[in-house]
Design a protein around this motif. Structure first.
Motif, PDB file in Angstrom:
ATOM      1  N   ALA A  27      56.394  55.160  86.342  1.00 14.89           N
ATOM      2  CA  ALA A  27      55.140  54.598  86.840  1.00 14.89           C
ATOM      3  C   ALA A  27      55.132  53.070  86.777  1.00 14.89           C
ATOM      4  O   ALA A  27      54.435  52.415  87.544  1.00 14.89           O
ATOM      5  N   GLY A  68      53.165  52.336  78.028  1.00 10.15           N
ATOM      6  CA  GLY A  68      51.905  52.208  78.760  1.00 10.15           C
ATOM      7  C   GLY A  68      51.109  51.004  78.322  1.00 10.15           C
ATOM      8  O   GLY A  68      50.499  50.300  79.153  1.00 10.15           O
ATOM      9  N   MET A 107      48.595  49.472  81.401  1.00  6.31           N
ATOM     10  CA  MET A 107      48.110  50.482  82.341  1.00  6.31           C
ATOM     11  C   MET A 107      46.610  50.725  82.213  1.00  6.31           C
ATOM     12  O   MET A 107      45.954  51.137  83.164  1.00  6.31           O
ATOM     13  N   ALA A 126      42.621  54.847  81.118  1.00  6.91           N
ATOM     14  CA  ALA A 126      42.480  55.928  82.100  1.00  6.91           C
ATOM     15  C   ALA A 126      43.816  56.225  82.786  1.00  6.91           C
ATOM     16  O   ALA A 126      44.233  57.378  82.899  1.00  6.91           O
ATOM     17  N   LYS A 127      44.514  55.149  83.238  1.00  3.78           N
ATOM     18  CA  LYS A 127      45.774  55.374  83.952  1.00  3.78           C
ATOM     19  C   LYS A 127      46.848  55.917  83.022  1.00  3.78           C
ATOM     20  O   LYS A 127      47.619  56.808  83.394  1.00  3.78           O
ATOM     21  N   SER A 129      46.132  59.622  82.319  1.00  4.52           N
ATOM     22  CA  SER A 129      46.413  60.477  83.480  1.00  4.52           C
ATOM     23  C   SER A 129      47.910  60.553  83.762  1.00  4.52           C
ATOM     24  O   SER A 129      48.427  61.600  84.176  1.00  4.52           O
ATOM     25  N   THR A 130      48.644  59.452  83.511  1.00  2.57           N
ATOM     26  CA  THR A 130      50.089  59.465  83.734  1.00  2.57           C
ATOM     27  C   THR A 130      50.796  60.371  82.737  1.00  2.57           C
ATOM     28  O   THR A 130      51.715  61.113  83.091  1.00  2.57           O
ATOM     29  N   GLN A 168      50.040  63.858  83.776  1.00  3.35           N
ATOM     30  CA  GLN A 168      50.813  64.201  84.967  1.00  3.35           C
ATOM     31  C   GLN A 168      52.276  64.444  84.620  1.00  3.35           C
ATOM     32  O   GLN A 168      52.913  65.365  85.130  1.00  3.35           O
TER      33      GLN A 168
END
Length: 511
Positions: free
Chosen positions: A128, A345, A350, A353-354, A357-358, A361
């Motif tokens: 990411a 992260g 990031m 929230a990102k 979620s990463t 995912q």
């Protein structure tokens, strides 16, 4: 005068629905079928067991038949609970039965299951940030005018990632970069396919600490992830070198005489060599460099934490561990990769929230191999509870009895080839077979680590070409190369690797 009613329109011809294209069942489906088949087979195979030594290993020559107390209802319950038992089944120390409500040691694969999800989260967070793909793209751009060096660099990077973390499907994202670059250098599309599939594939074949192959197999064999790493590292150096030279040799032949291309050229392919436009070099920001450094440090620390250094440095299997040895297992490694994912992260800024979620995912993307491990372990629970595991082991013991350790290791390699075709998932294949292969190694007088190496060599060799893997089929499709053309290209290399693998297994048995 009445106008006659118009004749009804003829019905439109019905179009025949397109014929459904057959596709090989997924690993989950195969394992579900195997679960039911083993459950039914347990009604026919007689129960039996070996005597165990102090370490729990079976003693050769002590196999004897036993009576099973399982009713049909008990067996049905085992089938129903097999996925649950495969995850967190507990083995009773007295009866050795496995169930979710017993007290005793964990028999299920919960530790490996969580480890797979954790490393999935970590890898997804790294991707990411754009650091890994940008780093590879920058390397390819800098070597764009030095064809052989470009091929070697890409394949070695892919192979390193393959041997360390099972890098395989990720190669599919690089065809858009590698195909036009190889064409611009005067090569054909097969060179891009070979660099991708074979580069990563030979790394996975010679996995040193790959968690999805060596890690899962070592856990199922009840040994450390670092056991046998010396032989596997030597294999990785030799087989990677041979594979790189093979692809470079073909690339130079095509560059010198395009008529020798095995796949030919599509309209416009040859023009790319003459008119290939210079693109700007991908920028590697400070963040990308930091993430790449952290990536290297995390996997280096993982290797340090699992290698039995006292045994590796002294050559004695029973050497007293050094005080600084960590002797980490899957619980600690899962925690390591979760923390590393969070760290990267935070470094990448990031945001909560990102990053959340990463990570979610990433775990979701890797739930398939985790479930495969769970189902495969459930099969071994059925065999354990019906007491047929030792019976199967005894039958194989009779087949290999009297063979030398080197021949035995090669037989294990050969036996696993068809299984790798049916179960292309390395994790599921390992979890299903290693509980039987590992004790068999004890009978043959070879290390369980060599069994892991023989098993993963079979799985890795098959996955270089079988059509049941997304890496192979997806790769040739993205490069617009026929699968038959790829087979023509790769079969001489497969023969060379086959001979080398057998040689290394014989060497490992001799040592």
């Amino acid at each position: 005068m009445t106008t006659p009613a118009p004749a009804p329109a003829a019905p439109a011809p019905q179009e025949e629905p397109p014929a459904k294209k057959y596709s090989f069942p997924s690993a989950l489906t195969v394992l579900a079928i195997v679960t039911v088949a083993i459950w039914l087979l347990a009604f026919l195979v007689p129960a039996g067991q070996y005597d165990r030594n102090d370490s729990g290993a079976p003693v050769s020559g002590t196999y004897h038949r036993v009576d099973t107390t399982q009713s049909f209802t008990d067996r049905l319950n085992d089938l129903f609970l097999s996925p649950v038992n495969g995850l967190y089944g507990i083995q009773d120390p007295t009866t050795h039965q496995v169930g979710p409500t017993f007290s005793g040691d964990l028999y299920g694969s919960a530790g490996v299951f969580l480890f797979v999800l954790a490393i999935g989260a970590f890898i997804t967070v790294v991707f990411a940030t754009g650091a890994l793909d940008r780093g590879i793209a920058r390397l390819a751009h800098r070597l764009r005018n030095r064809g052989a060096l470009l091929i070697a660099a890409v394949m070695v990077v892919f192979s390193v990632l393959g041997t360390v973390e099972g890098f395989a499907e990720e190669t599919l994202g690089f065809y858009g970069l590698l195909v036009p670059m190889m064409l611009a250098l005067g090569y054909d599309r097969l060179v891009a396919v070979g660099a991708s599939i074979l580069g990563a594939g030979v790394g996975v074949l010679c996995s040193t600490v790959n968690p999805f192959a060596t890690g899962v197999a070592s856990s199922a064999a009840d040994i450390s992830l670092g056991d046998g790493i010396g032989l596997r590292f030597l294999m990785w150096i030799v087989l990677t070198t041979v594979t790189v030279l093979y692809v470079i040799r073909y690339a130079r032949r095509v560059q010198k005489d395009p008529a020798k291309s095995l796949c030919g050229f599509l309209p416009g392919d040859r023009e790319q060599k003459a008119t290939g436009e210079e693109e700007a070099e991908p920028e590697l920001t400070g963040l990308h460099k930091t993430v790449l450094v952290l990536l290297v440090l995390v996997f280096t620390f993982m290797i340090f934490s699992v290698v039995p250094w006292s045994s590796a440095l002294t050559g004695k299997a029973d050497a007293t561990p050094y005080g600084w040895e960590l002797d980490w297992s899957f619980a600690q490694l899962a925690a390591l990769f979760i923390c590393a994912a969070v760290l990267i992260g935070l470094v990448a800024r990031m945001g909560e929230a990102k990053l959340s979620s990463t990570i979610i995912q990433g775990a979701a993307d890797f739930i398939s191999p985790a479930l495969v491990i769970m189902l495969a372990r459930g099969v071994t629970v059925i065999m354990n509870n019906s007491k047929i595991t030792d019976t199967v082991l005894h039958s194989i013991e009779g087949v290999v009895e009297g063979t030398s350790s080197g021949v035995f290791a090669i037989i294990v390699f050969l036996v696993n080839l068809p299984l790798a075709f049916l179960i292309p998932s390395t994790s599921g294949h390992a979890t299903l077979t290693m509980p039987i292969l590992a004790p068999l190694a004890d009978f043959a007088g070879v290390s369980r680590a060599l069994m892991v190496t023989a098993w993963q060599s079979a799985s890795g060799w098959m996955n270089l070409w079988v059509p049941t893997t997304a890496v192979t089929i997806g790769g040739v499709a993205l490069a617009k190369v026929g699968y038959d053309k790829y087979l023509r290209f790769v079969w001489p290399l497969l023969g060379i690797l086959f001979v080398l693998i057998c040689g290394f297994l014989a060497l490992g048995a001799a040592l």
